[in-house]
Design an enzyme around this catalytic site. Structure first.
Site, PDB file in Angstrom:
ATOM      1  N   ALA A  21       5.555   5.474  -3.624  1.00  0.00           N
ATOM      2  CA  ALA A  21       5.894   4.046  -3.644  1.00  0.00           C
ATOM      3  C   ALA A  21       4.656   3.178  -3.463  1.00  0.00           C
ATOM      4  O   ALA A  21       4.483   2.167  -4.156  1.00  0.00           O
ATOM      5  CB  ALA A  21       6.921   3.735  -2.552  1.00  0.00           C
ATOM      6  N   ASP A  22       3.777   3.557  -2.535  1.00  0.00           N
ATOM      7  CA  ASP A  22       2.566   2.769  -2.286  1.00  0.00           C
ATOM      8  C   ASP A  22       1.659   2.740  -3.517  1.00  0.00           C
ATOM      9  O   ASP A  22       1.190   1.676  -3.936  1.00  0.00           O
ATOM     10  CB  ASP A  22       1.800   3.362  -1.100  1.00  0.00           C
ATOM     11  N   MET A  23       1.412   3.917  -4.066  1.00  0.00           N
ATOM     12  CA  MET A  23       0.475   3.999  -5.195  1.00  0.00           C
ATOM     13  C   MET A  23       1.053   3.383  -6.453  1.00  0.00           C
ATOM     14  O   MET A  23       0.329   2.747  -7.237  1.00  0.00           O
ATOM     15  CB  MET A  23       0.070   5.454  -5.416  1.00  0.00           C
ATOM     16  N   GLY A  26       0.619  -0.292  -6.319  1.00  0.00           N
ATOM     17  CA  GLY A  26      -0.758  -0.653  -6.626  1.00  0.00           C
ATOM     18  C   GLY A  26      -1.048  -0.607  -8.114  1.00  0.00           C
ATOM     19  O   GLY A  26      -1.715  -1.491  -8.671  1.00  0.00           O
TER      20      GLY A  26
END
Length: 253
Positions: A21-23, A26
């Site tokens: 989810a984080d990457m 981004g």
């Protein structure tokens, strides 16, 4: 919804091994910024970019969600298998696990003789991908027994020579030492002010005229606080000092 798809059949799902989810957020943010800059080149106007970690994951799930909206069937974990195609999953061998991708009936016709399964070519239970899907368990059990008769290295050589997509399940140390990544220069050295010389993963996208590079190490905690407050919020030195004295921001780096 992503965790509900992971793990072995019958499981309650497991966390993905990386922070998807984080990457993904981004990556979508970078994509949105580039689109906005192209529009600005034409119109002279900037715009606000809204990036959501939740919606980023939904973007990755678009095929799965689309299938559910079409047929109403809730997908469940399938281990390493792929519902739409088979055999398209990992298998155990005498040595390392093997990832196999027989993604078409054309490849299936090449694959069967290599496995000593010529008879399956004309067997209506396995001749087409839909038929193989209907008889998945029998097919996978048969293939698994055969794969255990040779080491991974033998299967890799055989399949590579005949154009069958195959790969090993590499551990992280094997990834770092992989000759393809070494040849591509994907690991670069950087000098960190605290940790000293460290090795990092290089840019995943290479441009022919303006190739990317790792120019600076990861910043220290609060290293750029003053720069951000000055350049983005237009605060002067006195205002920043006041925030620091009040404990709103950390010590100056």
């Amino acid at each position: 919804g992503m965790i509900s798809l992971t793990g072995e059949p019958g499981s309650r799902g497991v966390r993905n091994g990386v922070s998807v989810a984080d990457m993904t957020a981004g990556i979508y943010a970078a994509f949105g910024i580039m689109n906005a800059l192209r529009v600005k080149d034409k119109t002279g106007k900037g715009q606000y970019i809204d990036v959501s970690m939740l919606e980023g994951q939904l973007g990755l799930l678009q095929g799965t969600v689309g299938a559910y909206l079409a047929d109403g069937e809730v997908p469940e974990p399938m281990g390493t298998a792929y519902k739409a195609l088979l055999p398209y999953q990992t298998f155990r061998t005498q040595t390392r696990d093997l990832a196999l991708a027989v993604g078409s009936d054309r490849l299936w016709k090449t694959f069967c003789p290599l496995m000593g399964l010529d008879h399956m070519l004309d067997d209506p239970r396995f001749a087409t991908n839909p038929a193989r899907s209907e008889n998945r368990k029998e097919l996978i059990d048969t293939l698994q027994d055969i794969f255990l008769t040779k080491p991974y290295e033998a299967w890799e050589k055989l399949f590579t020579e005949h154009g069958i997509p195959v790969g090993a399940i590499n551990t992280i140390d094997q990834v770092v030492e992989h000759p393809q990544l070494q040849a591509r220069g994907m690991f670069v050295d950087s000098e960190h002010p605290v940790a000293g010389k460290v090795k990092l993963v290089g840019p995943a996208v290479t441009l022919s005229e303006t190739p990317g590079s790792v120019r600076t190490p990861a910043p220290l905690l609060g290293q750029h606080t003053d720069v951000v407050l000055q350049d983005i919020l237009d605060l002067d030195a006195a205002e920043i000092d006041a925030l620091r004295e009040a404990g709103a921001i950390g010590p100056k780096r």
